[in-house]
Design an enzyme around this catalytic site. Structure first.
Site, PDB file in Angstrom:
ATOM      1  N   ARG A   1       0.854  -1.186   0.108  1.00  0.00           N
ATOM      2  CA  ARG A   1       0.100  -0.200   0.051  1.00  0.00           C
ATOM      3  C   ARG A   1       0.851   1.357   0.009  1.00  0.00           C
ATOM      4  NH1 ARG A   1      -5.287  -2.099   3.582  1.00  0.00           N
ATOM      5  NH2 ARG A   1      -6.088  -3.176   2.117  1.00  0.00           N
TER       6      ARG A   1
ATOM      7  N   TYR B   1      -6.367  -1.030  -6.931  1.00  0.00           N
ATOM      8  CA  TYR B   1      -5.743  -2.314  -6.110  1.00  0.00           C
ATOM      9  C   TYR B   1      -5.022  -1.999  -5.056  1.00  0.00           C
ATOM     10  CZ  TYR B   1      -1.168  -1.290  -8.999  1.00  0.00           C
ATOM     11  OH  TYR B   1      -0.004  -0.774  -9.604  1.00  0.00           O
ATOM     12  N   GLU B   2      -4.935  -3.270  -4.346  1.00  0.00           N
ATOM     13  CA  GLU B   2      -4.160  -3.515  -3.040  1.00  0.00           C
ATOM     14  C   GLU B   2      -5.363  -2.700  -2.105  1.00  0.00           C
ATOM     15  OE1 GLU B   2      -2.061  -5.310  -2.881  1.00  0.00           O
ATOM     16  OE2 GLU B   2      -0.620  -4.938  -4.570  1.00  0.00           O
ATOM     17  N   GLY B   3      -6.776  -2.891  -2.452  1.00  0.00           N
ATOM     18  CA  GLY B   3      -7.666  -2.298  -1.680  1.00  0.00           C
ATOM     19  C   GLY B   3      -8.044  -1.129  -2.177  1.00  0.00           C
TER      20      GLY B   3
ATOM     21  N   GLN C   1      -9.378   1.930   1.959  1.00  0.00           N
ATOM     22  CA  GLN C   1      -8.536   2.396   2.627  1.00  0.00           C
ATOM     23  C   GLN C   1      -9.093   3.428   3.482  1.00  0.00           C
ATOM     24  OE1 GLN C   1      -5.309   1.507   2.166  1.00  0.00           O
ATOM     25  NE2 GLN C   1      -6.025   0.245   0.699  1.00  0.00           N
TER      26      GLN C   1
END
Lengths: 602, 602
Positions: free
Chosen positions: B296, B440-442, B447
């Site tokens: 992140r 992406y990555e959450g 977040q």
């Protein structure tokens, strides 16, 4: 699978309750727009958009246009047939005058159904939209001979039109164009030069393409005062109306671009091409602005159309996709997960889309109404009032409307998560296609300068003062319309105060330093957009409340209007205050650094 | 022609003045980072990024990756050779521990140079970035046997790594994954299932690919508590380290997507593939979050990297392109037009880019410093303080950093006008590539919920209270630092008051209705981003002012820092107030409508 359904019900609500089309039906020029005709146009237009145009939207993006070695351009598969059906359905003739075999429907009705065409297939609709702009310019300033020779076939959709402004070194600054027009003994001109970014510049969908081209005559004054407008047909038209030889205009190449792949963006080469002057010599820019102003309203509509398509699909995805659980406890405990709709942040993105698409639809149609009223209103005063509003709000619907249209497309893509980044979901195309609307027909920064630098001060500020009065009257009515409406009125009143404060700041600071106006322009345009769309929401909330009280219409639909108005008041109007504070920073921090300082870091 | 130059001078300013790398050089773990070494790493990294990686950025986008019928994936031309040079240059080893032949440089230094790689070629850098995340996870929770067998070759860049989380029906909600892991007699597992969106899932650039895969063991608890993590090599590794047979893992297809075409996004099929558990059974999600948290921060850096590349090119274009005249009169009357730099609205777009890229660079490096300090600081208290800040700010750099990175890419594209929509200018690729970082990555909404739902309340609000204290101390110092700095301090103080008010509102309203927290989360994350980047700008302004007073360094560079800090204070910080007002609207308007009401209009 992505899909599209025309929002006929919402359009109808705006036409009935905000535009008041039924009250206008006895006004000359509106008589063709009876309730039955309008309903038929919307429904049939919606069906055509969904059934014929939308299925070609993805393939247009994927295949794009191809230029052959002989200079011809092949449009995506299905486009030619669909355009033919479009023509046969009479969709090119909606707003054109009866004397050219048009249907003479009001602009507001043509605009309403255009939104569906844009949503369904922006790239395909552009071929028609640009033709409409070219017709307007020829009708406004062209000679009778040009009108009679070219307009009927353009209205009928047998011939298309384009606008040729930009050159490699001259975009916003058209005064620098180099294309030349040499007068010939027979009254025609020979046009030579290169134009770029010409949408629909060359294709095989129509028998002829009528190019409107900016060029300079010998000895013309430097700058924009030396520009004239010319009509240059791709194929020469004989006096009997039959087609003759090919003219010396050709497509040199087509651009590879981020989106709207289904519309060919051509480099056009003019090599002593034969053309005729449209309007007066050296008055070409003014003539072109007739096209441009209509095109700017059309581009605002494209912003809305892209947003609507993306939003609809995001809503459907959020209804189906199950991830996680509601923060307040599982909504459907028997299912493996709840739908995305339980998550407040997904709701935020969708309510943003709902409040902006419905708000911009109302605004676009209200501005289109001003186009009609500026020509058709019973009194000169009413015509002038409409013209003032139209001039003031054209840069707003183009600039704010396309910025927000793009934002809604991006938010809608976000609802899809990772799936939104994948081509097959469709929504990433909307983001790419929507992006052009912020750029073409005058980049949005140019719109902001048009608003602040030209439109505000014109006629001693008459238009903006009239706008303030309109908003004030609506606020007064809204405040006494009960607890579901009053908070919207109060929020609009506050946003309007920010607009008034920003206007005052401009009056006090722009004279001392014109850069203060330039530095303020973009934020000012956005405050104006918030207040304009806010005005529409207050009108819609009042109308919904009145209908609910009288028990008319769908209570669910009307209640949703009230909730969405509240969302706009709570979640979008607060930006007006921040934008006003930004304006008050002035130009100093923007202009202080030498250009080299911007690359010091690199 | 688009180009890229690494902003080494600006990185150095941050490392020297904000991070204080020289003061840390005696701290164990920072000893490898002498001033000379750091300068060499930045300069050589910048050269590699510009000379080797950047020339492949456009071709990677254009050609993309191709899956052959045998399931192999071909990366774009030049990628394999460039990756080989990347490996040979030791760029994969920067932050890895010495015992695995790493250079053991601090995270903050590795992050600084990573930005250049991301700017130059996001898609190519991802192959390395994901490997780094996989190494972190194995080192953190893997057995010694796994570490010894796999990590050295991964550090050396001979093998790559991936993370396999998402399945078609399970993205954010990983509790629903269906991939199964059957224990075998020899301690290994047989893994079966389908994973989607696997970046770098299959390619020919490395001898082996080490997949880290989330799966469920038989009888595992439902939901995320039943997830375990497995290491699954593409090619089996013999006990002597040599490569053996191909494992039963294959790429079923690759996705067509909006951008980052140079990185293959694979559907991965596991058919009784042999793997080994990493860490404890049912603790897979926690192990995966080791990768995820580092990733992140890395994605936040990608947002910055894309913004920097787009911004640089917009600046160069604005220097060269001539359109129109300055509002205050022609700046270069002997030229046919002035450059774009004379226009305040172009300046606005570029100053937005400058203030955000430089501000986010400082923030990203300051957060990377907390990664180092959380492990290396002299006292447990300092370690805990750093860990608190790191946890609090990771969702902020990811969510706010990528939102603003995308915004800067879009604004930079706008500077180009119509030319920005054309592929050859390069900038439209930055917009498409940057878009993935928000997803992406959450996704950024995830977040925001991580920040508001988890990080704020953890340890009784210890982290946010410490953050407020930090900001308060910096504001106090800034207010007495003279007239060029004090206004920045005052603006930060106001923005911080908005953040405190929003925090208070959450404390009072989230308990009563958790949806209030969900509805507030996104706006809260953005206020936090404004205050965090604002804190960096105040630190940079104070440092610049002190250096100017002492006559050290380039006055032009330092003066630009002061002006840019002022821009951020005047033009970005005011948004904090509007965001706070949006939060105070609560969840009602978002949650009131039934899902069907969102399609009533359609």
């Amino acid at each position: 699978m992505p899909s599209y359904t025309a929002p006929v019900g919402d359009t109808r609500f705006v036409l009935d309750e905000i535009i008041g089309l039924d009250r206008l039906s006895n006004t000359p020029g509106f008589t063709a727009a009876s309730a039955d005709i309008v309903q038929a146009v919307l429904e049939e237009g919606g069906k055509f958009a969904t059934g014929v145009m939308y299925p070609l939207n993805a393939v247009g993006d994927k295949v794009g246009c191809k230029r052959e070695d002989d200079g011809s351009v092949i449009v995506p598969p299905g486009f030619t047939e669909a355009f033919q059906q479009f023509v046969e359905g009479g969709w090119t003739t909606l707003h054109a005058p009866e004397e050219y075999a048009g249907q003479a429907l009001p602009m507001v009705v043509a605009t309403a159904v255009s939104e569906y065409f844009v949503s369904a297939n922006h790239a395909l609709e552009m071929y028609n939209g640009l033709t409409g702009g070219a017709i307007e310019a020829i009708l406004a300033v062209g000679s009778d001979a040009l009108k009679q020779k070219y307009v009927p076939n353009m209205v009928a959709g047998r011939w298309c039109g384009t606008m040729n402004l930009t050159e490699p070194h001259a975009g916003t600054d058209l005064g620098m164009i180099k294309t030349r027009a040499e007068p010939q003994a027979d009254g025609s001109y020979k046009i030579s030069g290169t134009k770029i970014f010409i949408s629909g510049g060359e294709h095989d969908m129509a028998e002829n393409i009528i190019h409107l081209v900016l060029a300079k005559t010998p000895g013309a004054p430097a700058g924009s005062k030396g520009i004239s407008l010319f009509l240059v047909p791709r194929v020469m038209v004989n006096d009997d109306g039959s087609l003759g030889a090919r003219n010396a205009v050709s497509c040199g190449s087509i651009e590879h671009k981020m989106g709207i792949h289904g519309n060919c963006t051509c480099v056009m080469n003019y090599d002593d091409a034969i053309g005729w002057m449209v309007g007066e010599e050296h008055k070409g820019l003014a003539a072109m602005f007739i096209m441009m102003n209509q095109a700017r309203l059309g581009v605002g509509l494209q912003g809305l159309g892209q947003a609507e398509l993306a939003y609809q699909n995001a809503v459907r995805y959020a209804m189906e996709r199950r991830q996680g659980r509601a923060l307040t406890g599982a909504a459907e405990p028997d299912k493996p997960a709840d739908t995305l709709f339980v998550h407040p942040d997904v709701r935020r993105m969708l309510m943003e889309g709902k409040s902006l698409t419905e708000g911009l639809r109302a605004l676009a149609l209200w501005i289109a109404l001003q186009v009609d009223l500026s020509k058709l209103a019973p009194s000169d005063q009413e015509k002038q009032d409409a013209e003032d509003l139209l001039e003031l709000l054209t840069p707003v619907i183009k600039g704010y409307g396309t910025d927000k249209g793009f934002d809604v497309a991006v938010l809608s893509q976000q609802v899809f998560g990772g799936h939104g980044y994948i081509t097959e979901t469709g929504v990433e195309q909307q983001v790419r296609d929507a992006r052009i609307t912020m750029i073409y027909e005058g980049a949005n920064g140019v719109q902001a300068m048009d608003l602040v630098g030209r439109k505000l001060a014109r006629n001693g500020g008459r238009a903006i003062q009239a706008f303030f009065k309109l908003v004030g009257e609506e606020v007064a009515l809204g405040k006494s319309a009960g607890p579901a409406v009053a908070p919207v009125a109060e929020a609009l009143e506050k946003a309007n105060q920010q607009l008034q404060a920003a206007t005052m700041w401009l009056m006090q600071n722009a004279m001392a330093n014109p850069n203060n106006a330039g530095a303020a322009a973009y934020a000012y345009m956005h405050i104006m957009g918030i207040v304009s769309v806010g005005l529409m929401w207050l009108k819609m909330a009042r109308a919904a409340q009145a209908l609910l009280q009288s028990g008319t219409g769908s209570a669910d639909f009307l209640n949703a209007k009230l909730v969405t108005a509240r969302y706009f008041a709570e979640r979008i109007m607060p930006d007006a205050g921040a934008l006003r504070r930004k304006i008050e920073g002035g130009a100093d921090a923007l202009m202080a650094l030498p250009p080299e300082a911007f690359l010091t870091a690199a």
